[in-house]
Design a protein around this motif. Structure first.
Motif, short mmCIF file in Angstrom:
data_model
loop_
_atom_site.label_atom_id
_atom_site.label_comp_id
_atom_site.label_asym_id
_atom_site.label_seq_id
_atom_site.Cartn_x
_atom_site.Cartn_y
_atom_site.Cartn_z
N PRO A 172 0.80 -1.23 0.04
CA PRO A 172 -0.02 0.20 0.14
C PRO A 172 0.75 1.29 0.20
O PRO A 172 1.84 1.44 0.80
N SER A 173 0.70 2.19 -1.03
CA SER A 173 1.39 3.45 -1.19
C SER A 173 1.41 4.30 0.12
O SER A 173 2.20 4.99 0.54
N LYS A 174 0.08 4.15 0.86
CA LYS A 174 0.02 5.17 1.95
C LYS A 174 0.97 4.64 3.04
O LYS A 174 1.29 5.61 3.86
N TYR A 175 1.52 3.66 3.00
CA TYR A 175 2.24 3.06 4.23
C TYR A 175 3.72 3.09 3.58
O TYR A 175 4.65 2.68 4.28
N ARG A 211 7.74 11.33 2.75
CA ARG A 211 6.41 11.66 1.97
C ARG A 211 6.19 10.49 1.69
O ARG A 211 7.00 9.54 1.34
N ASN A 212 4.86 10.03 1.89
CA ASN A 212 4.25 8.92 1.19
C ASN A 212 4.33 8.85 -0.09
O ASN A 212 4.45 9.77 -0.93
N ASN A 269 1.95 8.11 -2.36
CA ASN A 269 0.81 8.82 -2.84
C ASN A 269 1.30 10.49 -3.19
O ASN A 269 0.84 10.81 -4.31
N THR A 270 1.98 11.16 -2.15
CA THR A 270 2.22 12.33 -2.54
C THR A 270 3.51 12.24 -3.34
O THR A 270 3.37 13.15 -4.16
N VAL A 271 4.35 11.42 -3.15
CA VAL A 271 5.43 11.52 -4.36
C VAL A 271 4.81 11.22 -5.66
O VAL A 271 5.41 11.88 -6.60
N ALA A 272 3.78 10.42 -5.77
CA ALA A 272 3.36 10.36 -7.28
C ALA A 272 2.79 11.39 -7.72
O ALA A 272 2.77 11.81 -8.79
N LYS A 273 2.03 12.26 -6.84
CA LYS A 273 1.35 13.44 -7.20
C LYS A 273 2.34 14.54 -7.37
O LYS A 273 2.27 15.25 -8.37
N LEU A 274 3.39 14.74 -6.76
CA LEU A 274 4.50 15.69 -6.94
C LEU A 274 5.10 15.29 -8.01
O LEU A 274 5.55 16.39 -8.92
N THR A 275 5.43 14.07 -8.39
CA THR A 275 6.06 13.89 -9.71
C THR A 275 5.01 14.04 -11.07
O THR A 275 5.83 14.61 -12.13
N GLU A 276 3.85 14.18 -10.87
CA GLU A 276 3.03 14.35 -11.84
C GLU A 276 2.99 15.99 -12.07
O GLU A 276 3.27 16.25 -13.14
N MET A 277 2.96 16.57 -11.10
CA MET A 277 3.16 18.09 -10.92
C MET A 277 4.51 18.49 -11.71
O MET A 277 4.46 19.60 -12.48
#
Length: 170
Positions: free
Chosen positions: A95-98, A155-156, A158-166
């Motif tokens: 799980p990405s949140k963990y 950073r979890n 989920n956050t890494v994925a969103k920041l990578t997208e941004m």
């Protein structure tokens, strides 16, 4: 211009390290950065700059210390580095949140994981300038201490994925 993500250490919406994201945007604008966008109120900001990564880091750290009255660590990555971190997640099946990434200024060194204490089911792996940690019961319940991570910020995924997208968006 290079697009960067800056991750601030020990910054949040309440308690110690309190910083309004509008203030962070203002500091980035004062540093001459363009296209400034924040993500969740925990010290994540994406922007474009003609400066190199070390100059970006220093410009933000100086403004943060002046604004908050104390030093605040800043970790800087570009879009290629963020994409490599996301692709290099050794715990992609969990799980990405963990699953967290501890961002560091330099390589954690080969002994970084061996020096960890309080381990109780957590899995760890080294990245280039990161430490990946899977917390099966969540980070809040963990007693894990990683001395090599003391000056980093986590950073979890989920956050890494969103920041990578941004940071990768045109």
């Amino acid at each position: 211009m290079t697009r960067f993500v800056a991750l601030l250490r020990a910054v949040n919406v309440g308690g110690t390290g309190r910083l309004a994201m509008a203030d962070l945007v203002g500091m980035c604008a004062a540093a001459g950065f363009d296209g400034i966008r924040t993500f969740i109120a925990s010290g994540n900001v994406v922007f474009d700059s003609e400066l190199g990564p070390e100059e970006v880091k220093r410009a933000l750290e100086v403004r943060l210390e002046s604004n908050l009255g104390k030093p605040v660590g800043v970790l800087v990555r570009n879009s290629d580095e963020m994409a490599a971190i996301l692709a290099g997640n050794p715990f992609v099946d969990r799980p990405s949140k963990y699953t967290h990434v501890v961002f560091l200024d330099a390589s954690p060194g080969p002994d970084a994981l061996r020096m960890a204490t309080g381990r109780s089911g957590e899995d760890m792996a080294l990245g280039t300038r990161e430490i990946f940690v899977f917390y099966p019961d969540g980070q809040g319940k963990s007693k894990l201490r990683i001395p090599a991570a003391a000056t980093g910020t986590a950073r979890n995924m989920n956050t890494v994925a969103k920041l990578t997208e941004m940071v990768s968006a045109p």
